[in-house]
Design a protein around this motif. Structure first.
Motif, PDB file in Angstrom:
ATOM      1  N   PRO A  56       3.615  -1.127  -5.391  1.00  0.00           N
ATOM      2  CA  PRO A  56       2.491  -0.887  -6.471  1.00  0.00           C
ATOM      3  C   PRO A  56       3.189  -0.107  -7.458  1.00  0.00           C
ATOM      4  CG  PRO A  56       1.719  -0.068  -4.236  1.00  0.00           C
ATOM      5  CD  PRO A  56       3.122  -0.363  -3.946  1.00  0.00           C
ATOM      6  N   PRO A  57       3.037  -0.415  -8.821  1.00  0.00           N
ATOM      7  CA  PRO A  57       3.592   0.215 -10.022  1.00  0.00           C
ATOM      8  C   PRO A  57       2.872   1.972  -9.807  1.00  0.00           C
ATOM      9  CG  PRO A  57       2.279  -1.701 -10.863  1.00  0.00           C
ATOM     10  CD  PRO A  57       2.271  -1.659  -9.063  1.00  0.00           C
ATOM     11  N   THR A  58       1.769   2.209  -9.352  1.00  0.00           N
ATOM     12  CA  THR A  58       1.383   3.405  -9.356  1.00  0.00           C
ATOM     13  C   THR A  58       1.786   4.230  -8.416  1.00  0.00           C
ATOM     14  OG1 THR A  58      -0.486   2.521  -7.896  1.00  0.00           O
ATOM     15  CG2 THR A  58      -1.081   2.622 -10.209  1.00  0.00           C
ATOM     16  N   ARG A  59       2.540   3.979  -7.638  1.00  0.00           N
ATOM     17  CA  ARG A  59       3.325   5.042  -6.578  1.00  0.00           C
ATOM     18  C   ARG A  59       3.845   6.032  -7.305  1.00  0.00           C
ATOM     19  NH1 ARG A  59       7.484   1.015  -7.670  1.00  0.00           N
ATOM     20  NH2 ARG A  59       8.867   2.368  -8.980  1.00  0.00           N
ATOM     21  N   GLN A  60       4.144   6.807  -6.379  1.00  0.00           N
ATOM     22  CA  GLN A  60       4.893   8.255  -6.569  1.00  0.00           C
ATOM     23  C   GLN A  60       6.288   7.847  -6.149  1.00  0.00           C
ATOM     24  OE1 GLN A  60       3.593  11.806  -4.497  1.00  0.00           O
ATOM     25  NE2 GLN A  60       5.043  13.044  -5.709  1.00  0.00           N
ATOM     26  N   GLN A 102       0.817  -1.209   0.084  1.00  0.00           N
ATOM     27  CA  GLN A 102      -0.001   0.191   0.050  1.00  0.00           C
ATOM     28  C   GLN A 102       0.820   1.236   0.175  1.00  0.00           C
ATOM     29  OE1 GLN A 102      -3.546   0.081   2.151  1.00  0.00           O
ATOM     30  NE2 GLN A 102      -3.124  -2.113   2.831  1.00  0.00           N
ATOM     31  N   VAL A 103       2.056   1.243  -0.349  1.00  0.00           N
ATOM     32  CA  VAL A 103       3.163   2.352  -0.497  1.00  0.00           C
ATOM     33  C   VAL A 103       2.599   3.162  -1.409  1.00  0.00           C
ATOM     34  CG1 VAL A 103       5.369   3.100  -0.898  1.00  0.00           C
ATOM     35  CG2 VAL A 103       5.095   1.182   0.585  1.00  0.00           C
ATOM     36  N   GLU A 104       2.245   4.396  -1.240  1.00  0.00           N
ATOM     37  CA  GLU A 104       1.910   5.438  -2.004  1.00  0.00           C
ATOM     38  C   GLU A 104       3.056   6.400  -2.555  1.00  0.00           C
ATOM     39  OE1 GLU A 104      -1.416   7.781  -0.386  1.00  0.00           O
ATOM     40  OE2 GLU A 104      -2.109   5.922   0.333  1.00  0.00           O
ATOM     41  N   ILE A 105       4.338   6.659  -1.590  1.00  0.00           N
ATOM     42  CA  ILE A 105       5.522   7.251  -2.061  1.00  0.00           C
ATOM     43  C   ILE A 105       6.636   6.507  -1.715  1.00  0.00           C
ATOM     44  CG2 ILE A 105       6.341   9.578  -1.834  1.00  0.00           C
ATOM     45  CD1 ILE A 105       3.999  10.729  -0.969  1.00  0.00           C
ATOM     46  N   VAL A 106       7.487   6.416  -2.360  1.00  0.00           N
ATOM     47  CA  VAL A 106       8.751   5.869  -1.969  1.00  0.00           C
ATOM     48  C   VAL A 106       9.897   6.960  -2.431  1.00  0.00           C
ATOM     49  CG1 VAL A 106       9.149   4.722  -4.509  1.00  0.00           C
ATOM     50  CG2 VAL A 106      10.304   3.869  -2.362  1.00  0.00           C
TER      51      VAL A 106
END
Ligand code: AMP
Length: 470
Positions: free
Chosen positions: A181-185, A152-156
């Motif tokens: 997730p590939p959609t992350r920022q 559930q990581v949104e930003i790395v």
């Protein structure tokens, strides 16, 4: 000029900024905050000490803040922001900053790194944490133990990515990125942009990330005065001791200096030599436990340790406010390390001095540094003071200091050089250095060594033969 109020940050974050005493955004913050807030990927080339952590940390918190909650359920606190750093020190420092920035929110902030007990970290992860800073290896240990789920990581954020590659973390980083997730920022920060970093950026960031550079590539801070002195190999330690003892303010001893060396052996030996001549020194290198490193760092920050002798493990991630001087006892083998080493001084707008001792063997490496940092050093000769000169200086300086200050400049002292009749020799140089044990209250365990019982030839014994020692 942009102020923090112009960024449209949540009042809960603005209040933390005010409490931290940040009045105006630094250039990297001015550029990075709007981009990160808008959800864009960033490739940032930022010098050390530029305020980079807040540059990504503040908007990162703002992005995930709408999902902050007070539920006790761990499921409501998944990792939403992941920050990867190369060293434990940097991880600790970044996480401390993020904790400060998130203080007025209900977001949970945590850090995991190797070299310390894994259990408290496992407990923390199982309770749930939204903002996690980690070193790659330990994070993967936790993933393997199913303490943490990164889906559930949104930003790395990859902080000091060049260092991570230098340290061989690329396979670990790749494994971690594959769990997100590939959609992350994604945000990638690096002090330098080597071809390897560009390749990693291509793999990690979406096409056409925003490129943010706050200083010319590989440039060292303008706030740092850089001095390079030519010394004979055999004079290096004496010169260093002179510099440490006499080149502080008004010719007094220096009291907050990091001395960089290339090898752990040198680190240990030099520390002991400095201690022997009455300089409060401690060593920080890769063989020290996390506890020992923290102890040395705390001593240095609190002022009980005046000189921290360090290998490159300490070159990054140490944020000691207004560290006035960095000394390169050894010229670094890798030119990029020079940028990082001297970046320990001249931070956040303050002025710093970076001194480097160069011997006849260092010409090539000096050339590499000059090429990388696009400058030419004015290499000056410097020799250790004689004991007579030192005694004379002490006599001169005592009563009349207030009259004209320190009239014996470093160069005059250098000219007054007489070959040293006395060298600081360590009489037990041949014996291996033993680290000072960490100051703990634990009861000492006493080991009793019993002579090993001779092994016997089992087969012979089984056959009823003679039990012979092997
Ligand atoms: P960093 O480059 O993130 O390690 O930051 C270097 C130092 O600058 C840290 O001690 C920060 O707390 C401080 N700092 C960051 N942003 C600001 C700002 N806008 N104003 C003053 N100090 C800052």
């Amino acid at each position: 000029m942009t102020g923090f109020a112009d960024f449209n940050l949540d009042p809960k974050i603005l209040s933390a900024i005010t409490r931290m005493g940040y009045e105006t955004p630094t250039p990297i913050q001015e550029k990075a905050i709007p981009v990160v807030l808008a959800g864009g990927d960033v490739m940032g080339a930022a010098q050390t000490g530029t305020g980079k952590t807040a540059g990504f940390g503040l908007p990162l918190l703002a992005r995930i803040l709408p999902k902050a909650n007070t539920s006790a359920s761990p499921a409501r606190h998944p990792v939403r922001a992941l920050i990867l750093t190369p060293t434990r020190e940097l991880a600790d420092q970044v996480s401390t900053n993020l904790t400060d920035y998130a203080k007025d929110t209900t977001l949970r902030v945590g850090v995991v790194y190797g070299g310390v007990d894994i259990r408290p970290q496992s407990d923390m992860l199982r309770r749930g944490v939204e903002v996690l800073t980690a070193t790659p290896g330990r994070l993967l240990d936790h993933v393997q133990s199913r303490n943490v789920n990164l889906s559930q990581v949104e930003i790395v954020v990859l902080d000091e990515a060049d260092r991570m590659l230098d340290m061989g973390f690329l396979p670990d980083i790749t494994r971690i990125l594959n769990l997100l997730p590939p959609t992350r920022q994604s945000l990638l920060f690096s002090a330098t942009f080597s071809p390897e970093i560009k390749k990693l950026a291509k793999q990690m960031l979406k096409p056409n990330p925003t490129l943010i550079e706050v200083a010319r590539q590989n440039q060292t801070s303008e706030n740092i005065t850089q001095e390079v002195y030519k010394v004979a190999d055999s004079d290096k330690t004496d010169v260093l001791i002179d510099v440490l003892k006499n080149r502080g303010e008004n010719g007094n001893p220096m009291t907050q200096v990091i001395v960089f060396v290339n090898a752990k052996m040198t680190c240990r030996h030099l520390t002991r030599t400095l201690e022997r001549v009455g300089i409060n020194a401690d060593a920080i290198h890769g063989d020290k436990t996390q506890e020992e490193r923290q102890l040395a760092l705390e001593g240095f920050k609190s002022g009980t340790i005046h000189v921290l002798v360090a290998t490159d493990v300490a070159a990054r991630g140490l944020d000691i406010k207004e560290l006035p001087v960095v000394i390169n006892y050894d010229v670094p083998f890798c030119a990029e390390d020079y940028v990082h080493r001297i970046g320990r001084t001249g931070r956040a707008g303050s002025h710093g001095l970076a001194v480097m001792l160069s011997t006849q063997h260092d010409t090539k490496n000096i050339g590499e540094i000059e090429k990388l940092t696009k400058q030419t050093f004015d290499v000056k000769p410097l020799k250790p003071l004689s004991r007579q000169t030192r005694a004379q200086m002490r006599r001169q300086s005592a009563p009349n200091r207030e009259e004209g200050g320190d009239d014996v400049s470093a160069r005059e002292r250098a000219r007054a050089y007489v070959p040293p009749s006395h060298r600081y020799r360590d009489p037990i140089f041949e014996t291996p250095y033993r680290e000072r044990p960490p100051k703990r209250q634990d009861t000492d365990t006493i080991r009793i060594y019993e002579p090993e019982k001779p092994k016997v030839k089992q087969v012979a014994a089984l056959l009823g033969g003679l039990r012979l020692p092997v």
